[in-house]
Structures are given as C-alpha cells and as structure tokens.
Write a protein that holds these residues in place. Structure first.
Motif, mmCIF file in Angstrom:
data_model
loop_
_atom_site.group_PDB
_atom_site.id
_atom_site.type_symbol
_atom_site.label_atom_id
_atom_site.label_comp_id
_atom_site.label_asym_id
_atom_site.label_seq_id
_atom_site.Cartn_x
_atom_site.Cartn_y
_atom_site.Cartn_z
ATOM 1 N N GLN A 287 0.828 -1.205 0.000
ATOM 2 C CA GLN A 287 0.000 0.000 0.000
ATOM 3 C C GLN A 287 0.861 1.253 0.000
ATOM 4 N N ALA A 288 1.963 1.219 0.750
ATOM 5 C CA ALA A 288 2.861 2.363 0.797
ATOM 6 C C ALA A 288 3.493 2.626 -0.568
ATOM 7 N N LEU A 289 3.675 1.560 -1.325
ATOM 8 C CA LEU A 289 4.251 1.682 -2.662
ATOM 9 C C LEU A 289 3.198 1.996 -3.723
ATOM 10 N N GLY A 290 1.930 2.047 -3.302
ATOM 11 C CA GLY A 290 0.851 2.330 -4.235
ATOM 12 C C GLY A 290 0.470 1.158 -5.103
ATOM 13 N N ARG A 294 -5.745 0.716 -0.035
ATOM 14 C CA ARG A 294 -5.971 0.680 1.407
ATOM 15 C C ARG A 294 -7.423 0.357 1.733
ATOM 16 N N LYS A 295 -8.284 0.669 0.804
ATOM 17 C CA LYS A 295 -9.709 0.490 1.031
ATOM 18 C C LYS A 295 -10.285 -0.261 -0.164
ATOM 19 N N ASN A 317 -7.638 -4.775 -8.885
ATOM 20 C CA ASN A 317 -6.234 -4.789 -8.498
ATOM 21 C C ASN A 317 -5.574 -6.051 -9.033
ATOM 22 N N GLY A 318 -4.444 -5.860 -9.705
ATOM 23 C CA GLY A 318 -3.757 -6.986 -10.319
ATOM 24 C C GLY A 318 -3.202 -7.988 -9.339
ATOM 25 N N GLY A 330 -10.572 -1.960 -5.623
ATOM 26 C CA GLY A 330 -10.003 -0.912 -4.794
ATOM 27 C C GLY A 330 -10.850 0.346 -4.841
ATOM 28 N N LEU A 331 -10.851 1.087 -3.730
ATOM 29 C CA LEU A 331 -11.637 2.318 -3.634
ATOM 30 C C LEU A 331 -10.774 3.456 -3.118
ATOM 31 N N PRO A 332 -10.954 4.659 -3.639
ATOM 32 C CA PRO A 332 -10.273 5.818 -3.056
ATOM 33 C C PRO A 332 -10.756 6.054 -1.623
#
Length: 378
Positions: A287-290, A294-295, A317-318, A330-332
């Motif tokens: 998640q830190a690497l994008g 996160r959600k 998400n791959g 994935g959601l913003p």
C-alpha cells in the motif's frame, strides 16, 4: 454522474433487483437513435448487427425507429431467432459460414433460410462449395462477396478476381460486403482514419464496378465506428449495432455525442480495509508503494468485459486478480459506500456481454419499466 447512478440505484431497489444485471437506459438509447438518424448520409440504409444487439425487443425498438428490416447476422441459432421474429427481415451474413453449417441451417430451419438469407462468399473455393450444395438441395441461393478494402481479414482482394469467376447457375450475387474496421485505428503517421476511409471507399467502388448492374442490390460498407462517416456515393447501406448502446471500445470520434446506454450493475457485498492473504506487513508495504489499495469492496460477481464507472475511482487490483464470484475492487479513501449499495461497470463491447445476465432490465423515466429477453448464445 453521481446523481445518474443514484437514480439507477433507486430504480433497481424499487424493482427488487439485487443481483448482477444488465441495465439498458432506453431514454439514452432513443437519443442515440435520433443522433444516428440525423447524421446518417442521405441514401444510406442501416443494417442492424444482431450479434451486437442480441435481444429481439432491442432490435425491434431500433428497427422500428429507423424504418429498417435489414439485419447482419453471424451465428445460425441467432439467425433463426431473427428470422422468426422479423417475417419481413432480410439477413446478410457478416462472415462466411462453413458449407456444412449452411446446409444444416437450410435443411433444419424454416422457409426464411431459403429466401431471406444472403450468404457470404470469400473465395472461389467456397463459391464452388455453395454452388454444389445448391444443386444437391435443388434450390436457388443468394450470396454477396466479402471484399477486402484494407482490413486484410480475408475476402477477395482484387476486383479482377470477381470478374474472372463463373458463378454457379443456382447462385445469385446480390452485391458486396466491405468492412473497414481498421480505419479508425490507423495512426496519423500513416495518414490517419480519414485517409484509410477514403482508400477503403475507393477500393469498394472498384469492386462495385466489377459487378453487373443486377448484382448491386446490397452494397454494404462500414461498422458502428465508421458508418456515420460514409456518404452514399459507393454504398447503399451501412452496418451498425454497438453504436446504439455505446460500449467503452466505441468511444471514437465518429460517434461523438452518443451516450453509453448499457451498464452492468451489481450489489456491493462487503467494504472495509483491503488486505492481501499473508502477513499484515505485506499489505502495508504494498500500500505504501501504491501497489495495493488501502480500502476496497467485494462485488457480487465480477470478471466481466467491462470497466468500472461508479463508485468513482473504483478499480480492480492486479495483485488480488479477478474473480467471477466475489471480485475485489479498490476504492479511493474519499469514497463512502456500504454493503447493499450498487456498483456500475460499463461494458467494453456489447456482443456476448448483453447476453450474459439473462433478461435485460430496461430503465426509462426514472424506473425499471420492463425486462427484455436476450437471444441464445448458441
């Protein structure tokens, strides 16, 4: 966009639809039909593509609005359904059928196969096969030549090839089918779409000139992406299907102004923090690497030929991959959704996708007004 999908969601709840479903916006469909009528060159008829609009009520709705009884067909079970539903319909095959498939359709189907179907011939060998079949069945058959105007997917490449043919006496040539789906994809470096279309039209005109005057009843060119860019100088009809519901792959300049009219909708089953299987630190690092959201949320179903459009920013998400059972999206962080809300995806194509969910839910005037059955897959 939020208000539009909120209205769709309310209509789905009111109709007790809590499963994956294909929704057709009939109001948008009607506006698309009106735009096509307005932009279509005078003198050009429309041949509706059944594989792209695989639903008899949908075909009927568009055919009635355009005043057409012409259809392009590709698959005998669907052809049979169209023949049954449209007693005056004229069917042109959009790909050459193996002679065995044609014989099976002719001998097992109704009278429409003999009089209202125009077969497609792409080689001299297939012409001979169909001639032998017509003689064996003691019948007359109609056909059109598939001609290559730049797509290079088969068909006759040179008008001289057609002029040199001897047509079996039981076969009657109705014209040509020229498809130029390559044109919108030609990069500017090589002249772009405009040049490719001009070349395709010029090549089609050469093939038309190779026909006798009584062999020019069907002069077919174009598909949804190019139909509205043609004049009536060469052709007398264009083929259209997907344009009327505008799936994602048809966002092209030739269809500017048309609106998406078909969506896949499905309930959101779960929401919360997104986690990969394994130690928690792995998800945190990715998640830190994008590389991982996160959600997220899990959908009822998934793995469709479609791209998410709502909630805004929702995406697959791959790392987790796709699932036809419960797909993670994935959601913003800003998106606030809960289980029971609806997600919406826009099909990338209409053929096959429209048939995937059973009856199509028709949305008009802010509510689901009816359900349209789809044609058989085969």
């Amino acid at each position: 966009m939020n208000a539009y999908f909120a209205a769709l969601s309310e209509a789905l709840r009111a109709a007790d639809i809590f499963r994956p479903c294909l929704v057709l916006d009939r109001d948008r469909l009607d506006r698309n039909i009106a735009l096509v009528k307005d932009r279509l060159a005078p003198g050009l008829g429309v041949r509706l593509v059944d594989k792209s609009l695989p639903c008899v009520p949908l075909l009927s709705h568009i055919a009635r609005a355009l005043g057409t009884d012409r259809f392009m067909t590709f698959h005998p079970p669907v052809s049979q359904a169209v023949l049954d539903a449209f007693p005056e319909g004229d069917l042109l095959y959009g790909k050459p059928m193996p002679v065995g498939a044609a014989k099976a359709a002719l001998t097992r189907g109704g009278a429409g196969w003999w009089s209202r179907v125009c077969w497609l011939i792409d080689t001299s060998e297939r012409l001979a096969e169909y001639g032998a079949m017509a003689a064996a069945l003691d019948t007359e058959l109609r056909f059109a030549f598939e001609v290559d105007v730049g797509l290079h997917r088969g068909g006759f490449a040179d008008p001289a090839q057609i002029k040199a043919l001897t047509i079996p006496e039981r076969l009657h040539c109705e014209g040509i089918m020229a498809y130029e789906a390559h044109a919108p994809e030609i990069p500017g470096l090589f002249g772009g779409a405009a040049k490719a279309l001009k070349q395709a039209s010029a090549k089609a005109a050469e093939f038309v000139a190779a026909l006798e005057p009584d062999q020019r009843r069907i002069l077919n060119i174009g598909g949804s992406k190019t139909a509205l860019l043609h004049g009536a100088a060469v052709a007398n009809e264009v083929s259209m299907g997907s344009a009327f519901v505008l799936p994602k792959d048809f966002d092209t300049p030739g269809l500017d102004g048309l609106q998406p009219a078909a969506f896949i909708t499905t309930p959101i089953l779960k929401t919360g923090d997104a986690l990969l299987p394994g130690p928690a630190w792995l998800s945190t690092a990715l998640q830190a690497l994008g590389l991982f959201p996160r959600k997220g949320c899990y959908l009822y179903g998934g793995k469709w030929m479609a791209e998410p459009v709502f909630p805004e920013g929702m995406k697959p998400n791959g790392l987790m991959g796709l699932s036809s059972n419960q797909q993670l999206m994935g959601l913003p962080a800003r998106v606030d959704v809960k289980p029971g809300d609806y997600a919406f995806l826009r099909p990338t194509q209409s053929e096959a996708v429209l048939q995937h969910f059973g009856a199509i839910a028709v949305f008009a005037g802010g509510r689901i007004v009816e359900f349209w059955p789809v044609l058989p897959m085969g």
